[in-house]
Scaffold this motif. Structure first.
Motif, PDB file in Angstrom:
ATOM      1  N   TYR A  19      25.370  31.014   1.497  1.00 34.30           N
ATOM      2  CA  TYR A  19      25.753  29.590   1.439  1.00 34.30           C
ATOM      3  C   TYR A  19      26.215  29.217   0.026  1.00 34.30           C
ATOM      4  CZ  TYR A  19      21.339  28.096  -0.792  1.00 34.30           C
ATOM      5  OH  TYR A  19      20.287  27.917  -1.661  1.00 34.30           O
ATOM      6  N   LYS A  20      25.729  29.940  -0.982  1.00 33.42           N
ATOM      7  CA  LYS A  20      26.171  29.649  -2.351  1.00 33.42           C
ATOM      8  C   LYS A  20      27.580  30.189  -2.619  1.00 33.42           C
ATOM      9  CE  LYS A  20      21.568  29.629  -4.414  1.00 33.42           C
ATOM     10  NZ  LYS A  20      20.730  30.202  -5.470  1.00 33.42           N
ATOM     11  N   ALA A  21      27.991  31.192  -1.821  1.00 32.68           N
ATOM     12  CA  ALA A  21      29.337  31.750  -1.992  1.00 32.68           C
ATOM     13  C   ALA A  21      30.385  30.697  -1.608  1.00 32.68           C
ATOM     14  CB  ALA A  21      29.506  33.007  -1.160  1.00 32.68           C
ATOM     15  N   ALA A  22      30.021  29.807  -0.684  1.00 32.00           N
ATOM     16  CA  ALA A  22      30.948  28.745  -0.291  1.00 32.00           C
ATOM     17  C   ALA A  22      31.205  27.822  -1.487  1.00 32.00           C
ATOM     18  CB  ALA A  22      30.366  27.956   0.885  1.00 32.00           C
ATOM     19  N   GLU A  23      30.142  27.467  -2.182  1.00 28.75           N
ATOM     20  CA  GLU A  23      30.226  26.607  -3.368  1.00 28.75           C
ATOM     21  C   GLU A  23      31.037  27.314  -4.468  1.00 28.75           C
ATOM     22  OE1 GLU A  23      28.350  23.573  -3.160  1.00 28.75           O
ATOM     23  OE2 GLU A  23      29.678  23.116  -4.855  1.00 28.75           O
ATOM     24  N   LEU A  24      30.789  28.607  -4.622  1.00 24.88           N
ATOM     25  CA  LEU A  24      31.527  29.367  -5.643  1.00 24.88           C
ATOM     26  C   LEU A  24      33.018  29.416  -5.319  1.00 24.88           C
ATOM     27  CD1 LEU A  24      31.597  31.154  -8.197  1.00 24.88           C
ATOM     28  CD2 LEU A  24      31.250  33.125  -6.703  1.00 24.88           C
ATOM     29  N   ALA A  25      33.333  29.594  -4.024  1.00 26.86           N
ATOM     30  CA  ALA A  25      34.745  29.657  -3.627  1.00 26.86           C
ATOM     31  C   ALA A  25      35.459  28.367  -4.031  1.00 26.86           C
ATOM     32  CB  ALA A  25      34.858  29.879  -2.121  1.00 26.86           C
ATOM     33  N   ARG A  26      34.779  27.242  -3.838  1.00 25.98           N
ATOM     34  CA  ARG A  26      35.337  25.938  -4.236  1.00 25.98           C
ATOM     35  C   ARG A  26      35.521  25.870  -5.743  1.00 25.98           C
ATOM     36  NH1 ARG A  26      37.300  21.608  -2.057  1.00 25.98           N
ATOM     37  NH2 ARG A  26      35.751  20.044  -2.618  1.00 25.98           N
ATOM     38  N   ALA A  27      34.480  26.313  -6.468  1.00 21.91           N
ATOM     39  CA  ALA A  27      34.522  26.228  -7.932  1.00 21.91           C
ATOM     40  C   ALA A  27      35.633  27.121  -8.487  1.00 21.91           C
ATOM     41  CB  ALA A  27      33.168  26.635  -8.508  1.00 21.91           C
ATOM     42  N   LEU A  28      35.814  28.304  -7.903  1.00 17.83           N
ATOM     43  CA  LEU A  28      36.887  29.196  -8.361  1.00 17.83           C
ATOM     44  C   LEU A  28      38.242  28.537  -8.127  1.00 17.83           C
ATOM     45  CD1 LEU A  28      35.558  32.606  -6.960  1.00 17.83           C
ATOM     46  CD2 LEU A  28      35.816  32.030  -9.376  1.00 17.83           C
ATOM     47  N   GLY A  29      38.382  27.899  -6.974  1.00 17.99           N
ATOM     48  CA  GLY A  29      39.627  27.203  -6.651  1.00 17.99           C
ATOM     49  C   GLY A  29      39.888  26.069  -7.633  1.00 17.99           C
ATOM     50  N   ARG A  30      38.851  25.309  -7.938  1.00 15.14           N
ATOM     51  CA  ARG A  30      38.996  24.197  -8.894  1.00 15.14           C
ATOM     52  C   ARG A  30      39.379  24.704 -10.276  1.00 15.14           C
ATOM     53  NH1 ARG A  30      34.690  21.301  -6.218  1.00 15.14           N
ATOM     54  NH2 ARG A  30      33.192  22.472  -7.459  1.00 15.14           N
ATOM     55  N   ALA A  31      38.913  25.923 -10.606  1.00 15.71           N
ATOM     56  CA  ALA A  31      39.239  26.499 -11.918  1.00 15.71           C
ATOM     57  C   ALA A  31      40.635  27.129 -11.915  1.00 15.71           C
ATOM     58  CB  ALA A  31      38.186  27.531 -12.321  1.00 15.71           C
ATOM     59  N   GLY A  32      41.354  27.022 -10.797  1.00 13.11           N
ATOM     60  CA  GLY A  32      42.750  27.462 -10.767  1.00 13.11           C
ATOM     61  C   GLY A  32      42.990  28.801 -10.110  1.00 13.11           C
ATOM     62  N   ALA A  33      41.912  29.499  -9.682  1.00 10.98           N
ATOM     63  CA  ALA A  33      42.086  30.833  -9.091  1.00 10.98           C
ATOM     64  C   ALA A  33      42.541  30.731  -7.642  1.00 10.98           C
ATOM     65  CB  ALA A  33      40.770  31.607  -9.159  1.00 10.98           C
ATOM     66  N   THR A  48      30.217  31.435   8.441  1.00 13.25           N
ATOM     67  CA  THR A  48      31.370  31.847   9.252  1.00 13.25           C
ATOM     68  C   THR A  48      32.626  32.010   8.396  1.00 13.25           C
ATOM     69  OG1 THR A  48      32.134  29.625   9.717  1.00 13.25           O
ATOM     70  CG2 THR A  48      30.476  30.547  11.228  1.00 13.25           C
ATOM     71  N   ALA A  49      33.512  32.844   8.914  1.00 12.99           N
ATOM     72  CA  ALA A  49      34.825  33.024   8.280  1.00 12.99           C
ATOM     73  C   ALA A  49      35.596  31.705   8.293  1.00 12.99           C
ATOM     74  CB  ALA A  49      35.597  34.117   9.014  1.00 12.99           C
ATOM     75  N   VAL A  50      35.308  30.863   9.301  1.00 12.58           N
ATOM     76  CA  VAL A  50      36.005  29.567   9.405  1.00 12.58           C
ATOM     77  C   VAL A  50      35.733  28.735   8.150  1.00 12.58           C
ATOM     78  CG1 VAL A  50      36.120  27.410  10.725  1.00 12.58           C
ATOM     79  CG2 VAL A  50      35.818  29.594  11.928  1.00 12.58           C
ATOM     80  N   THR A  51      34.464  28.670   7.757  1.00  5.45           N
ATOM     81  CA  THR A  51      34.102  27.888   6.565  1.00  5.45           C
ATOM     82  C   THR A  51      34.831  28.433   5.336  1.00  5.45           C
ATOM     83  OG1 THR A  51      31.920  27.487   7.483  1.00  5.45           O
ATOM     84  CG2 THR A  51      32.145  27.187   5.119  1.00  5.45           C
ATOM     85  N   MET A  52      34.803  29.753   5.174  1.00  7.90           N
ATOM     86  CA  MET A  52      35.389  30.342   3.970  1.00  7.90           C
ATOM     87  C   MET A  52      36.916  30.181   3.972  1.00  7.90           C
ATOM     88  SD  MET A  52      32.696  31.082   2.398  1.00  7.90           S
ATOM     89  CE  MET A  52      33.417  31.752   0.906  1.00  7.90           C
ATOM     90  N   GLN A  53      37.529  30.253   5.151  1.00  2.62           N
ATOM     91  CA  GLN A  53      38.982  30.067   5.226  1.00  2.62           C
ATOM     92  C   GLN A  53      39.349  28.622   4.895  1.00  2.62           C
ATOM     93  OE1 GLN A  53      40.905  31.745   8.638  1.00  2.62           O
ATOM     94  NE2 GLN A  53      42.783  30.550   8.351  1.00  2.62           N
ATOM     95  N   ALA A  54      38.554  27.681   5.433  1.00  2.00           N
ATOM     96  CA  ALA A  54      38.840  26.261   5.180  1.00  2.00           C
ATOM     97  C   ALA A  54      38.699  25.953   3.685  1.00  2.00           C
ATOM     98  CB  ALA A  54      37.885  25.392   6.003  1.00  2.00           C
ATOM     99  N   LEU A  55      37.713  26.554   3.031  1.00  2.16           N
ATOM    100  CA  LEU A  55      37.469  26.261   1.613  1.00  2.16           C
ATOM    101  C   LEU A  55      38.511  26.889   0.689  1.00  2.16           C
ATOM    102  CD1 LEU A  55      33.579  26.624   1.421  1.00  2.16           C
ATOM    103  CD2 LEU A  55      34.909  24.525   1.225  1.00  2.16           C
TER     104      LEU A  55
END
Ligand code: C5P
Length: 399
Positions: A19-33, A48-55
Motif C-alpha cells: 500500500y505504501k508503493a501506491a503513495e511512492l508511485a504518486r510521489a515519484l510522479g510529482r517529482a517529475g519521473a 491491484t494493477a488497476v490502482t497502480m495503473q490509475a496512479l
C-alpha cells in the motif's frame, strides 16, 4: 522537479507494504519521473494493477508472456531506457531470488536482464525474524556485493504486530533515497560534522533567548552532503525539521551544549560546517525557578556572559577538519565576509546574501576563500546546498 525526465521501473513484490508503493508511485510522479509498474503475482494479492495503473497513467505488467509488448520481450523492452529499477516492497523471497539470479517471472527476469548501467534499488519489507534469518542475511550480503542498493529497512512497528528490523522505509524517505542515488558521490568516504538551527539560552525554566534561524539551510546541506556519499552527523539546536534520512542528529539547546557535542564528536571528521546561528551571549544569572511577575512592577535584571565560539574552537584544534563557516550580515557583506574568514582562520566562509534569509526556503550565497569571493545566485536551499557541496568537495580535495 528533482526527477524530471527520469524513467523509473517500480517493481512490487508480495507484502503488506504494497500500500505504501501506491503513495511512492504518486510521489515519484510529482517529482517529475515517469513510472512503469511491474508486479509479481504475489504483489497482486495485496494491491491491484488497476490502482497502480490509475496512479501512474501507464499500463502495468505482471506477466512475462504479455503479448502487448510488440516483440514479446518485456524484460528487455522495459529495461533498456530505464534510469533505475526500484523494488518496493522487496520481499524475503525476492531478495533470495536476486541473490541467485533466478528468472522465474517478469520482475525477476528484468532485474537480471537490466543493463549494468541501470541502478537497481530494493526496499526490504518483512517480519523481524525473516530479516534476521541467516539465509536472508547471507542473501543481503550477496546482493550488496553485486552492487544492488538497499534502501533501509528500518526498525519499528510491523504489520504483524511485532517490533524490530525489517520495517519498510516511509514513501518520503524512499523518495529521498531514490533522488540521492542520482547525485554525484563527490563526498564518498568522507565524514562531516555540521551544526544547524538556532540555540536557546534559558532565562528561567520556561523562558529563553533564541533567534529566527529555522535550520533549513543546515538541514538542506546535511541532506546534500549525505546524497554526495558523506557520513553526516548533525548537531542541531531546536527546530521543527525532521532529520534527513541517514543523517545522525544530536539535539542540543544551548551554545555550550552545542560546543560539548561538537568536541565530543569532532575527532576523525574530515569536514566541519558551522551553519548554526549560535547566540553570542547567554544569561549568566538564569533562574532555577520561574521568575515571578512582581506586583510593584520591578523588572528582572538579566546579566549576560559571552558564549564560546564553536567554529573558532574547532578551527584552532591541532588536527582540525576542513572548516566552513557561515555569516549572516545585515550590511556590507563583501568587506565583513572577507574579514570574518580571516579572523576565524578558516578556508571557506559562506555569506547569506540578505535581506532576510532566516526561515525562507530560498537564499543566495557569497563564498569567500583565499582567492576572493564568488556568488551562488538565488535558488531554493537544497539546490544551493548541492552547489555548495561541490565547492566544499573541490576545496577539501585540494587542502
Ligand atoms: O561571528 P559570527 O557569529 O558572525 O560567525 C558566524 C559563524 O560562526 C557561523 O558559522 C556560526 O555557526 C559560527 N559560530 C559559532 N559559535 C559561536 C558563534 C558563531 O560556531 N558562538
Amino acid at each position: 522537479m528533482e526527477l524530471a525526465g527520469k524513467k523509473i521501473v517500480l517493481g512490487l513484490t508480495g507484502g503488506v507494504a504494497c500500500y505504501k508503493a501506491a503513495e511512492l508511485a504518486r510521489a515519484l510522479g510529482r517529482a517529475g519521473a515517469s513510472v512503469q509498474v511491474v508486479m509479481t503475482e504475489a504483489a497482486t494479492r495485496f494491491i491491484t494493477a488497476v490502482t497502480m495503473q490509475a496512479l501512474t497513467g501507464n499500463t502495468v505488467y505482471t506477466d512475462q508472456w504479455d503479448a502487448r509488448i510488440a516483440n514479446n520481450m518485456p524484460h528487455i523492452d522495459l529495461t533498456r531506457d530505464a534510469d533505475a529499477i526500484v523494488i518496493v516492497p522487496c520481499s524475503t523471497n525476492f531478495i533470495a531470488r536476486l541473490a541467485h539470479g533466478t528468472c522465474d517471472d517478469l520482475l525477476s527476469t528484468l532485474c537480471v536482464a537490466r543493463p549494468a548501467r541501470v541502478p537497481l534499488m530494493v526496499a526490504p519489507a518483512m517480519n523481524v525474524e525473516m530479516w534476521q534469518n541467516p539465509a536472508t542475511q547471507r542473501n543481503v550480503t550477496q546482493i550488496r556485493q553485486d552492487g544492488i542498493l538497499l534502501l533501509g529497512p528500518d526498525s519499528g512497528d510491523q504489520a504483524c504486530g511485532e517490533v524490530g528490523m525489517g520495517r519498510m522505509l516511509e514513501p518520503e524517505q524512499l523518495l529521498e533515497e531514490i533522488i540521492a542515488a542520482f547525485q554525484p558521490k563527490l563526498m564518498a568516504g568522507r565524514r562531516v560534522l555540521l551544526t544547524a538551527g538556532p540555540t536557546f539560552e534559558p532565562i528561567d525554566p520556561v523562558r529563553g533567548i533564541t533567534n529566527l534561524s529555522s535550520g533549513k539551510m543546515g538541514y538542506a546541506l546535511a541532506r546534500a552532503l549525505r546524497e554526495a556519499g558523506a557520513e553526516v552527523m548533525l548537531v542541531s539546536g531546536p527546530t521543527a525539521l525532521a532529520a534527513p534520512y541517514g543523517v545522525r542528529r544530536i539535539d542540543v539547546q544551548t551554545a555550550q551544549q552545542m560546543l560539548d557535542a561538537v568536541l565530543a564528536n569532532v575527532s576523525g571528521q574530515d569536514v566541519f560546517v558551522a551553519v548554526a546561528a549560535v547566540a553570542d551571549w547567554r544569561v549568566a544569572n538564569a533562574s532555577e525557578h520561574k521568575i515571578k511577575k512582581n506586583a510593584d512592577g520591578d523588572l528582572p535584571q538579566l546579566e549576560f556572559a559571552q558564549n564560546p565560539d564553536i567554529l573558532a574552537t574547532v578551527a584552532a584544534l591541532p588536527k582540525r577538519p576542513f572548516c566552513v563557516g557561515f555569516a549572516a550580515e545585515s550590511e556590507q557583506l563583501e568587506q565583513h565576509g572577507a574579514a570574518k574568514r580571516a579572523r576565524k582562520n578558516i578556508p571557506l566562509l559562506v555569506g547569506n546574501l540578505g535581506p532576510q534569509t532566516f526561515g525562507r526556503d530560498d537564499n543566495a550565497l557569497m563564498l569567500f576563500d583565499q582567492h576572493g569571493h564568488s556568488e551562488l545566485p538565488r535558488a531554493d536551499k537544497l539546490t544551493l546546498a548541492r552547489q555548495l557541496v561541490r565547492e566544499i568537495a573541490r576545496r577539501a580535495d585540494a587542502s
